[in-house]
Design a protein around this motif. Structure first.
Motif, PDB file in Angstrom:
ATOM      1  N   ARG A  57       0.819  -1.207   0.000  1.00 15.56           N
ATOM      2  CA  ARG A  57       0.000   0.000   0.000  1.00 15.56           C
ATOM      3  C   ARG A  57       0.856   1.261   0.000  1.00 15.56           C
ATOM      4  NH1 ARG A  57      -2.546  -3.529   3.975  1.00 15.56           N
ATOM      5  NH2 ARG A  57      -1.246  -2.541   5.575  1.00 15.56           N
ATOM      6  N   GLU A  58       0.235   2.382  -0.364  1.00 22.52           N
ATOM      7  CA  GLU A  58       0.937   3.664  -0.313  1.00 22.52           C
ATOM      8  C   GLU A  58       1.312   3.990   1.127  1.00 22.52           C
ATOM      9  OE1 GLU A  58      -1.025   6.678  -3.147  1.00 22.52           O
ATOM     10  OE2 GLU A  58      -2.447   4.996  -3.076  1.00 22.52           O
ATOM     11  N   GLN A  59       2.565   4.434   1.323  1.00 22.98           N
ATOM     12  CA  GLN A  59       3.149   4.785   2.621  1.00 22.98           C
ATOM     13  C   GLN A  59       3.235   3.598   3.581  1.00 22.98           C
ATOM     14  OE1 GLN A  59       4.497   8.407   3.672  1.00 22.98           O
ATOM     15  NE2 GLN A  59       4.925   7.448   1.671  1.00 22.98           N
ATOM     16  N   GLU A  60       3.167   2.382   3.032  1.00 21.20           N
ATOM     17  CA  GLU A  60       3.402   1.180   3.835  1.00 21.20           C
ATOM     18  C   GLU A  60       4.906   0.978   3.987  1.00 21.20           C
ATOM     19  OE1 GLU A  60       2.648  -3.675   3.834  1.00 21.20           O
ATOM     20  OE2 GLU A  60       1.606  -2.424   2.369  1.00 21.20           O
ATOM     21  N   ASN A  61       5.308   0.440   5.139  1.00 24.46           N
ATOM     22  CA  ASN A  61       6.712   0.146   5.393  1.00 24.46           C
ATOM     23  C   ASN A  61       7.080  -1.227   4.837  1.00 24.46           C
ATOM     24  OD1 ASN A  61       6.921   2.544   6.899  1.00 24.46           O
ATOM     25  ND2 ASN A  61       6.298   1.509   8.787  1.00 24.46           N
ATOM     26  N   ILE A  62       8.040  -1.265   3.922  1.00 23.26           N
ATOM     27  CA  ILE A  62       8.612  -2.535   3.471  1.00 23.26           C
ATOM     28  C   ILE A  62      10.084  -2.521   3.867  1.00 23.26           C
ATOM     29  CG2 ILE A  62       6.994  -2.699   1.542  1.00 23.26           C
ATOM     30  CD1 ILE A  62       9.372  -1.974  -0.309  1.00 23.26           C
ATOM     31  N   SER A  63      10.674  -3.698   3.993  1.00 27.27           N
ATOM     32  CA  SER A  63      12.031  -3.745   4.551  1.00 27.27           C
ATOM     33  C   SER A  63      12.983  -4.542   3.678  1.00 27.27           C
ATOM     34  CB  SER A  63      11.966  -4.361   5.951  1.00 27.27           C
ATOM     35  OG  SER A  63      13.143  -4.089   6.666  1.00 27.27           O
ATOM     36  N   THR A  64      14.261  -4.105   3.668  1.00 26.67           N
ATOM     37  CA  THR A  64      15.331  -4.840   2.990  1.00 26.67           C
ATOM     38  C   THR A  64      16.346  -5.290   4.046  1.00 26.67           C
ATOM     39  OG1 THR A  64      16.501  -2.761   2.557  1.00 26.67           O
ATOM     40  CG2 THR A  64      15.117  -3.622   0.793  1.00 26.67           C
ATOM     41  N   ILE A  98      16.379  -7.552  14.136  1.00 25.85           N
ATOM     42  CA  ILE A  98      15.438  -7.409  13.011  1.00 25.85           C
ATOM     43  C   ILE A  98      14.000  -7.594  13.491  1.00 25.85           C
ATOM     44  CG2 ILE A  98      17.191  -8.148  11.349  1.00 25.85           C
ATOM     45  CD1 ILE A  98      15.502 -10.736  10.934  1.00 25.85           C
ATOM     46  N   GLU A  99      13.783  -8.452  14.462  1.00 28.34           N
ATOM     47  CA  GLU A  99      12.422  -8.646  14.971  1.00 28.34           C
ATOM     48  C   GLU A  99      11.900  -7.377  15.631  1.00 28.34           C
ATOM     49  OE1 GLU A  99      11.976 -13.435  15.772  1.00 28.34           O
ATOM     50  OE2 GLU A  99      12.465 -12.133  17.466  1.00 28.34           O
ATOM     51  N   TYR A 100      12.769  -6.679  16.348  1.00 30.42           N
ATOM     52  CA  TYR A 100      12.353  -5.434  16.995  1.00 30.42           C
ATOM     53  C   TYR A 100      11.860  -4.429  15.948  1.00 30.42           C
ATOM     54  CZ  TYR A 100      12.499  -0.975  19.406  1.00 30.42           C
ATOM     55  OH  TYR A 100      12.149   0.259  19.914  1.00 30.42           O
ATOM     56  N   ILE A 101      12.632  -4.256  14.879  1.00 29.07           N
ATOM     57  CA  ILE A 101      12.291  -3.266  13.847  1.00 29.07           C
ATOM     58  C   ILE A 101      11.075  -3.715  13.035  1.00 29.07           C
ATOM     59  CG2 ILE A 101      13.122  -2.130  11.742  1.00 29.07           C
ATOM     60  CD1 ILE A 101      15.951  -2.211  13.009  1.00 29.07           C
ATOM     61  N   ILE A 102      11.031  -4.998  12.665  1.00 27.21           N
ATOM     62  CA  ILE A 102       9.886  -5.520  11.907  1.00 27.21           C
ATOM     63  C   ILE A 102       8.591  -5.318  12.685  1.00 27.21           C
ATOM     64  CG2 ILE A 102       8.795  -7.657  11.099  1.00 27.21           C
ATOM     65  CD1 ILE A 102      11.672  -8.595  10.311  1.00 27.21           C
ATOM     66  N   ASN A 103       8.638  -5.589  13.988  1.00 29.97           N
ATOM     67  CA  ASN A 103       7.440  -5.445  14.813  1.00 29.97           C
ATOM     68  C   ASN A 103       7.039  -3.982  14.958  1.00 29.97           C
ATOM     69  OD1 ASN A 103       7.036  -8.189  15.255  1.00 29.97           O
ATOM     70  ND2 ASN A 103       8.368  -8.228  17.054  1.00 29.97           N
ATOM     71  N   ALA A 124      12.019 -15.097  11.858  1.00 29.54           N
ATOM     72  CA  ALA A 124      11.216 -13.887  12.078  1.00 29.54           C
ATOM     73  C   ALA A 124       9.838 -14.030  11.435  1.00 29.54           C
ATOM     74  CB  ALA A 124      11.935 -12.672  11.517  1.00 29.54           C
ATOM     75  N   LEU A 125       9.764 -14.714  10.292  1.00 35.18           N
ATOM     76  CA  LEU A 125       8.485 -14.918   9.608  1.00 35.18           C
ATOM     77  C   LEU A 125       7.508 -15.677  10.506  1.00 35.18           C
ATOM     78  CD1 LEU A 125       6.996 -14.568   6.854  1.00 35.18           C
ATOM     79  CD2 LEU A 125       7.854 -16.834   6.236  1.00 35.18           C
ATOM     80  N   ARG A 126       8.045 -16.589  11.290  1.00 29.77           N
ATOM     81  CA  ARG A 126       7.200 -17.379  12.198  1.00 29.77           C
ATOM     82  C   ARG A 126       6.859 -16.603  13.469  1.00 29.77           C
ATOM     83  NH1 ARG A 126      11.705 -21.358  11.529  1.00 29.77           N
ATOM     84  NH2 ARG A 126      11.337 -22.479   9.578  1.00 29.77           N
ATOM     85  N   GLU A 127       7.776 -15.702  13.881  1.00 26.92           N
ATOM     86  CA  GLU A 127       7.630 -15.041  15.177  1.00 26.92           C
ATOM     87  C   GLU A 127       6.950 -13.670  15.116  1.00 26.92           C
ATOM     88  OE1 GLU A 127       8.489 -16.435  18.067  1.00 26.92           O
ATOM     89  OE2 GLU A 127       9.211 -18.252  17.064  1.00 26.92           O
ATOM     90  N   CYS A 128       7.107 -12.950  14.012  1.00 25.26           N
ATOM     91  CA  CYS A 128       6.579 -11.575  13.916  1.00 25.26           C
ATOM     92  C   CYS A 128       5.158 -11.598  13.354  1.00 25.26           C
ATOM     93  CB  CYS A 128       7.477 -10.712  13.029  1.00 25.26           C
ATOM     94  SG  CYS A 128       9.163 -10.546  13.664  1.00 25.26           S
ATOM     95  N   PRO A 129       4.195 -11.090  14.092  1.00 24.48           N
ATOM     96  CA  PRO A 129       2.779 -11.190  13.688  1.00 24.48           C
ATOM     97  C   PRO A 129       2.451 -10.567  12.343  1.00 24.48           C
ATOM     98  CG  PRO A 129       2.986 -10.433  15.965  1.00 24.48           C
ATOM     99  CD  PRO A 129       4.361 -10.422  15.384  1.00 24.48           C
ATOM    100  N   TYR A 430      10.076   7.405  14.540  1.00 20.76           N
ATOM    101  CA  TYR A 430       8.857   6.652  14.256  1.00 20.76           C
ATOM    102  C   TYR A 430       8.240   6.094  15.537  1.00 20.76           C
ATOM    103  CZ  TYR A 430       5.818   3.424  11.659  1.00 20.76           C
ATOM    104  OH  TYR A 430       4.740   2.757  11.133  1.00 20.76           O
ATOM    105  N   ARG A 431       6.999   6.471  15.764  1.00 17.32           N
ATOM    106  CA  ARG A 431       6.210   5.980  16.901  1.00 17.32           C
ATOM    107  C   ARG A 431       6.887   6.222  18.253  1.00 17.32           C
ATOM    108  NH1 ARG A 431       3.291   0.385  14.724  1.00 17.32           N
ATOM    109  NH2 ARG A 431       1.857   1.486  13.326  1.00 17.32           N
TER     110      ARG A 431
END
Length: 602
Positions: A57-64, A98-103, A124-129, A430-431
C-alpha cells in the motif's frame, strides 16, 4: 507532484540510455556485471508493478535485509514509485534486532539478500505477527522445507513484467500522487544507548540533500566512478548513492565487504565514501613501510612530504597557485613516491573521498592530503539526512569537520551542544513522540548530542559526544573519543575502549593490531604459543605502554590512561560490543569485561 527520487531513474534513462548506471561483481563467474540506465529503469518499472500485485500500500513500510546488491537499488526506486517507505536492516543484524524493527514498523514484506539473512528472516516470519512474505534476492538461497510463502526476486520481477495495463496505471496514479511530505525511508539508529529509533526521512529531506550537495561538490560529475562500500543501510552511503545517481556517475557495488581491498584495486574508483577506520588502516600500513626505509630512501620520503605539504596544504588549500619551482619538485616526488602509495591503495584516479561517521585524527587527515588523497572530512547524522558540514575544495581546516553545507543552520546550545536546523532535518522518530520531543528545542532546533565549537571562519569542530562524556570520581570530565582517536593512529593498536566513569583514574581495554604485533615479536625473538600468550607478555605490555605514553603526552594528566588491558581478540558485532556502524557499545564492554576492568582499579 512527482518527487525527485521518484522520477530520477526514468529521467536518467532518457538522458543516458544504455550507459552504465551501476555494476556489481558476479563471484561465480569472477567478473563485473554492468547494468545500463535503460535496464535499471525497466527493472524498477517491473518491480513497482510487482509490488502492486503483492498488495503493498501507499506509505506502507517494506524492509530490505541485505548486503549491498543491485536488487537493493531496484527495490528502493520501485518503492518510491508506489509511495512506499523503505526500512533498511543491516545485513549483520541479529534475529532480535530485526524482529524489533519488523514489529515496530509492522513490516509485511521483507526483501532478503543471502543465506545468512534468510536463516534469520525465516525465524522472524514465524515469530513476527505482521510479517507475511520473504522475497529472496539470491537464487542460491536454500529455503526450509516448511517455507511455502517465500518467492525469489527474479520470479517476482517476471510477474511484474507480465502485469496488465491496469496495474501499470495504478503505479502511475501513485507516482503522480506523491508529496514532498511522503516518508521515503525509516533509517534505524544503531542504538549505542537504549533501543534503536526509526529516523523518519521524507522525500523533501532527500530532495534538499541532493540540492545542497550539487551546490557544494562542484568537482563531481558523471565521469566519476563511485565505489559503494559502506552498507546502504547507513544513511551516509544511502544518501551518497542517491546523489551519485542524481549526478549520473557510475556506481560500482561492493557486494562482499571482506573483499574490499581487492575490489578497490579492480575498480580504481575516483570517489568512495568511507568511515575513518578504513583510512586509519591505510595510514598504519604506509607508516609501517616508511618506518622500515633507511638512508637515501628515507631522506627522499621526508623531503617528498615536506614539498607536498607546502604545495597541497600551504598553497592549494589556501586557494593559491603554487610557485613553478615548487610545482616541478612536487611532480617529481609525486611520480616517485605518492603516486605509488595511491596506486597501492587503489585510489590513484581519486577525485574526492568523503569520510565521516566517527572522529578522524588530524595527523592521518593531513598525511592523506599530503599524499594527494583528497579526504572530504565531514559531519552528519541519520537525523540530518547525513551531511551537516564538510571540507570544501579550499580553506578547509584540520581540527574541524569543515564548513556548513548551504542553507544548513547550526548554533551551540547548553554545554556547547551542536543544534541544527534546515530542510534536511528529520520529521521525527517513528512511533516515539517522547523521544522526538526530547531531541527538539521548543523553537525547532535539533539536538545532535554532540558538543562542539564554531571558529571565526565558520568551520565546525567537534569536541565530544555528550552521551560518551564521563566524569571521574575526582570530578574531572573525560572525552573518551579524543583519546581513542589519538591512540588509533598507532600501528600496534587496533581498537580502544576508554574507561573511567566515576573511577579514580582513566584506564583502557585495548585490542592490539595482531599482525604488526606478531612481526614485532618475531623481530625481538619473543616466544608465544597463541594470542592469549602474546598479549600477556611483559615485553609486549611494555611496548604498548611506551606507545600510549608518547601518544597521550599532549593530554592533561587527569585525562591520560594510567592502566590498560590487552585482549587477544577484536571487538565484534556478534558479541554486541560494536554497533552495525562499528561504534563501541560502552555499556556492553563494561559488562563483558567487568573483571578485567575491576582488576585495573584493584
Amino acid at each position: 507532484m512527482v518527487n525527485q527520487l521518484t522520477s530520477l531513474v526514468r529521467k536518467q534513462a532518457a538522458k543516458y540510455g544504455n550507459r552504465e548506471a551501476f555494476s556489481h561483481k558476479d563471484y561465480t563467474k569472477n567478473q563485473w556485471v554492468p547494468t545500463s540506465w535503460n535496464r535499471f529503469s525497466e527493472q524498477v518499472s517491473y518491480m513497482a508493478q510487482a509490488m502492486v500485485l503483492l498488495g503493498i500500500r501507499e506509505q506502507e513500510n517494506i524492509s530490505t535485509y541485505t548486503q549491498n546488491k543491485p536488487e537493493g537499488f531496484i527495490v528502493d526506486f520501485a518503492a518510491f514509485d508506489n509511495r512506499a517507505v523503505v526500512v533498511p536492516l543491516y545485513p549483520t543484524s541479529s534475529l532480535d534486532q530485526i524482529e524489533y524493527i519488523i514489529n515496530e514498523a509492522e513490516v509485511r514484506f521483507l526483501f532478503v539478500g543471502g543465506q545468512v539473512q534468510y536463516d534469520n528472516a525465516i525465524v522472524a516470519l514465524r515469530e513476527c505477527p505482521t510479517l507475511e512474505k520473504l522475497i529472496l534476492f539470491d537464487p542460491a538461497i536454500k529455503r526450509t522445507a516448511d517455507d511455502t510463502t517465500s518467492v525469489y526476486f527474479d520470479d517476482l520481477l517476471e510477474q511484474g513484467r507480465q502485469a496488465g495495463a491496469d496495474v501499470a496505471a495504478e503505479v502511475e496514479r501513485r507516482r503522480q500522487a506523491g508529496s514532498p511530505d511522503d516518508l521515503a525511508t525509516l533509517i534505524y539508529t544503531s542504538g549505542t544507548t537504549g533501543e534503536p529509533k526509526g529516523v523518519m526521512l521524507a522525500h523533501s529531506n532527500y530532495d534538499e540533500a541532493m540540492r545542497i550537495h550539487l551546490q557544494r561538490l562542484v568537482t563531481c560529475s558523471d565521469s566519476d566512478v563511485s565505489l559503494c562500500f559502506l552498507p546502504l543501510t547507513h544513511v551516509f552511503e544511502r544518501a551518497w548513492s542517491y546523489y551519485c545517481l542524481t549526478v549520473g556517475m557510475r556506481i560500482a557495488i561492493n557486494v562482499d565487504p571482506k573483499d574490499i581491498q581487492n575490489t578497490i584495486c579492480e575498480v580504481r574508483p575516483t570517489i568512495m565514501c568511507s568511515v575513518p577506520r578504513f583510512w586509519e588502516k591505510v595510514y598504519a600500513a604506509v607508516q609501517d613501510k616508511l618506518s622500515k626505509t633507511k638512508g637515501v630512501t628515507r631522506r627522499l620520503a621526508e623531503r617528498a612530504c615536506g614539498i607536498s605539504r607546502r604545495r597541497n596544504i600551504d598553497c592549494l588549500r589556501a586557494g593559491k597557485r603554487p610557485p613553478m619551482w615548487l610545482e616541478w619538485q612536487y611532480r617529481f616526488y609525486d611520480k616517485f613516491v605518492f603516486s605509488k602509495i595511491r596506486r597501492a591503495v587503489g585510489v590513484e584516479n581519486g577525485n574526492i573521498f568523503p569520510t565521516a561517521g566517527a572522529p578522524l585524527s588530524d595527523t592521518i587527515n593531513e598525511f592523506l592530503h599530503i599524499c594527494g588523497i583528497n579526504i572530504v572530512y565531514g559531519y552528519g547524522l541519520s537525523e540530518t539526512t547525513a551531511t551537516v558540514s564538510c571540507f570544501d575544495r579550499t580553506g578547509y581546516e584540520f581540527g574541524t569537520v569543515g564548513s556548513l553545507m548551504p542553507d544548513i543552520q547550526v548554533k551551540l546550545g547548553e554545554n556547547n551542544e551542536i543544534l541544527v536546523k534546515g530542510k534536511t532535518v528529520m520529521k521525527g522518530y517513528y512511533r516515539k513522540p517522547e523521544e522526538t520531543a526530547r531531541v527538539f528545542t521548543k523553537d525547532g532546533w535539533f539536538r545532535t548530542g554532540d558538543a562542539g565549537k564554531i571558529n571565526d571562519e565558520g568551520a565546525l569542530a567537534l569536541t565530544e559526544r555528550l552521551k560518551d562524556l564521563f566524569k571521574t570520581s575526582n570530578g574531572k570530565y573525560i572525552a573518551p573519543q579524543a583519546l581513542e582517536t589519538r591512540l588509533g593512529e598507532d600501528k600496534y593498536i587496533d581498537q580502544v575502549a576508554v574507561i573511567g566513569d566515576q573511577r579514580k583514574y582513566v584506564t583502557a581495554i585495548i585490542i592490539p593490531a595482531f599482525e604488526a604485533l606478531k612481526e614485532y615479536a618475531a623481530q625481538k625473538h619473543i616466544q608465544y604459543r597463541n594470542l592469549e600468550d602474546l598479549v600477556k607478555n611483559q615485553k609486549i605490555h611494555a611496548l604498548i605502554s611506551e606507545r600510549i605514553d608518547a601518544l597521550q603526552k599532549n593530554f592533561a594528566r587527569f585525562e591520560q590512561i594510567k592502566r590498560f588491558t590487552l585482549l587477544p581478540r577484536a571487538f565484534s558485532m556478534e558479541k554486541g560490543e560494536l554497533t552495525n556502524t562499528l561504534k563501541i557499545r560502552r555499556s556492553v564492554i563494561n559488562l563483558l569485561y567487568k573483571e578485567e576492568i575491576e582488576a585495573m582499579y584493584a
